[in-house]
Design a protein around this motif. Structure first.
Motif, PDB file in Angstrom:
ATOM      1  N   ARG A 178      43.374  42.024  35.821  1.00  0.00           N
ATOM      2  CA  ARG A 178      42.513  42.869  35.798  1.00  0.00           C
ATOM      3  C   ARG A 178      41.566  43.490  34.351  1.00  0.00           C
ATOM      4  O   ARG A 178      42.674  43.437  33.797  1.00  0.00           O
ATOM      5  N   TRP A 226      47.394  42.770  39.715  1.00  0.00           N
ATOM      6  CA  TRP A 226      47.594  43.067  41.056  1.00  0.00           C
ATOM      7  C   TRP A 226      48.597  41.341  41.395  1.00  0.00           C
ATOM      8  O   TRP A 226      48.315  40.244  40.547  1.00  0.00           O
ATOM      9  N   GLU A 273      47.365  48.849  37.486  1.00  0.00           N
ATOM     10  CA  GLU A 273      45.256  49.241  36.261  1.00  0.00           C
ATOM     11  C   GLU A 273      45.491  47.748  35.565  1.00  0.00           C
ATOM     12  O   GLU A 273      43.785  47.260  35.420  1.00  0.00           O
ATOM     13  N   LYS A 274      46.185  46.671  35.405  1.00  0.00           N
ATOM     14  CA  LYS A 274      45.934  45.451  34.945  1.00  0.00           C
ATOM     15  C   LYS A 274      46.075  44.651  35.357  1.00  0.00           C
ATOM     16  O   LYS A 274      46.438  43.002  35.086  1.00  0.00           O
ATOM     17  N   THR A 325      49.279  46.503  43.709  1.00  0.00           N
ATOM     18  CA  THR A 325      47.583  46.922  42.762  1.00  0.00           C
ATOM     19  C   THR A 325      48.443  47.918  41.811  1.00  0.00           C
ATOM     20  O   THR A 325      48.529  49.090  42.074  1.00  0.00           O
ATOM     21  N   LEU A 383      40.583  40.967  47.838  1.00  0.00           N
ATOM     22  CA  LEU A 383      41.636  41.152  46.140  1.00  0.00           C
ATOM     23  C   LEU A 383      40.901  42.807  45.742  1.00  0.00           C
ATOM     24  O   LEU A 383      39.318  43.558  45.830  1.00  0.00           O
ATOM     25  N   PRO A 384      40.718  43.550  45.082  1.00  0.00           N
ATOM     26  CA  PRO A 384      39.870  44.837  44.356  1.00  0.00           C
ATOM     27  C   PRO A 384      39.369  44.611  43.041  1.00  0.00           C
ATOM     28  O   PRO A 384      38.783  43.587  42.742  1.00  0.00           O
ATOM     29  N   ASP A 385      38.766  45.155  42.691  1.00  0.00           N
ATOM     30  CA  ASP A 385      37.710  45.445  42.030  1.00  0.00           C
ATOM     31  C   ASP A 385      38.431  44.894  40.082  1.00  0.00           C
ATOM     32  O   ASP A 385      39.481  45.448  40.270  1.00  0.00           O
ATOM     33  N   LYS A 386      36.895  44.214  39.496  1.00  0.00           N
ATOM     34  CA  LYS A 386      37.825  43.881  37.895  1.00  0.00           C
ATOM     35  C   LYS A 386      39.156  43.145  37.692  1.00  0.00           C
ATOM     36  O   LYS A 386      39.483  42.700  37.203  1.00  0.00           O
ATOM     37  N   CYS A 387      38.546  41.234  38.904  1.00  0.00           N
ATOM     38  CA  CYS A 387      39.659  40.929  38.545  1.00  0.00           C
ATOM     39  C   CYS A 387      39.420  39.282  38.243  1.00  0.00           C
ATOM     40  O   CYS A 387      38.487  38.884  38.556  1.00  0.00           O
ATOM     41  N   LYS A 388      40.104  38.833  37.780  1.00  0.00           N
ATOM     42  CA  LYS A 388      40.068  37.774  36.774  1.00  0.00           C
ATOM     43  C   LYS A 388      40.417  36.308  37.257  1.00  0.00           C
ATOM     44  O   LYS A 388      41.461  36.544  37.393  1.00  0.00           O
TER      45      LYS A 388
END
Length: 295
Positions: free
Chosen positions: A294, A208, A205-206, A203, A270-275
């Motif tokens: 992300r 995953w 910042e941008k 994981t 999945l973590p937050d803010k994933c496209k």
């Protein structure tokens, strides 16, 4: 006539000197040497000139008047003007005034009562009475649960019917397959197996990422799904029975004949803010890489 008839004039020309006046008198020609002969002596003053007024008994006749110029009179001859266009017609005479209205005298004649010669006609017969209204139809009472209400519409007075509203858009899918193809799938219950190939997620910042080690596994034997924010990797892996038992088993590639195809299922939250719609899967050289951006 005396020789000194012009003495006063000659003396005046000689600047009042008798010698110069005598030289000019006796030598009148200007080219003569002695006409202006310089005697080289001081001027001999002559007598003072005085003005003498001579009175004549017979005054000279007055000068004749200047001749009068004859003025030539210009005789103008009037020529009648010939018009190039015909003269305009004379204006029409004004209409005669209307005659005064005749006032007729009213002659009153006494009224004479009219005597009918025939009897008056009979009055017309009265109109026939209108027909009675038709009886109302018999009222049939029925229960509202079995007879629908009757609604009468007059189409000439009703506005045009509005078109039906468009159907609502379908809901956004929450489950779809991203490998080996991209398609929407139905939601199902996920149960993880006891054994699965070696997997590791990263994981950042941008992005995953998930790495799956699959030796001796065909590309058509593995599938990757995304369901409600969870990545599910499932399919058929190869388990080497002679090299050890799980969970300490390490996937590897060898020439032994004891390779058992074993199904597996493994999921990752999945973590937050994933496209999720921008997921990318790559399977090369026995390693599958799942990458999701992300934002």
């Amino acid at each position: 006539m005396s020789m000194f008839s012009s003495f006063d004039k000659d003396l005046k020309k000689a600047d009042g000197c008798l010698h110069k006046a005598a030289d000019m008198f006796f030598h009148p020609i200007g080219e003569d040497v002695f006409h202006k002969w310089d005697t080289k002596h001081p001027a001999f003053p002559g007598p003072k000139l005085t003005k003498v007024t001579l009175e004549c008994k017979d005054p000279p006749p007055p000068p004749p008047p200047p001749p009068k110029k004859e003025e030539k009179k210009c005789e103008c001859v009037c020529v009648p003007c010939v018009p190039c266009c015909p003269p305009p017609p004379p204006p029409p005479p004004p209409p005669p005034p209307p005659p005064p209205p005749k006032v007729e005298k009213c002659v009153c004649v006494p009224c004479v009562p009219c005597v009918p010669c025939c009897p008056p006609p009979p009055p017309p017969p009265p109109p026939p009475p209108p027909p009675p209204p038709p009886p109302p139809p018999p009222k049939v009472e029925c229960h509202p649960c079995c007879c629908p209400p009757v609604v009468i519409h007059h189409h000439h007075c009703c506005p045009p019917a509005c078109p039906p509203p468009p159907p609502p858009p379908p809901p956004e899918p929450t489950c779809w397959r991203i490998y080996p193809c991209f398609k929407v799938i139905d939601k199902c219950k996920v149960e993880e197996t006891e054994w699965h190939p070696m997997m590791k997620d990263y994981t950042a910042e941008k992005v995953w990422q998930l790495h799956v080690y699959l030796p001796d596994v065909g590309k058509d034997k593995v599938m990757v799904d995304i369901c409600d924010g969870t990545v599910v990797v499932h399919g058929e892996g190869i388990f080497h029975t002679h090299c050890g038992m799980w969970p300490g088993h390490v996937e590897h590639c060898c020439d032994c004949t004891r390779k058992e195809p074993t199904p597996f299922v493994k999921q990752f939250k999945l973590p937050d803010k994933c496209k999720l719609k921008e997921a990318f899967v790559e399977f090369e050289k026995e390693v599958m890489v799942v990458r999701i951006l992300r934002g």
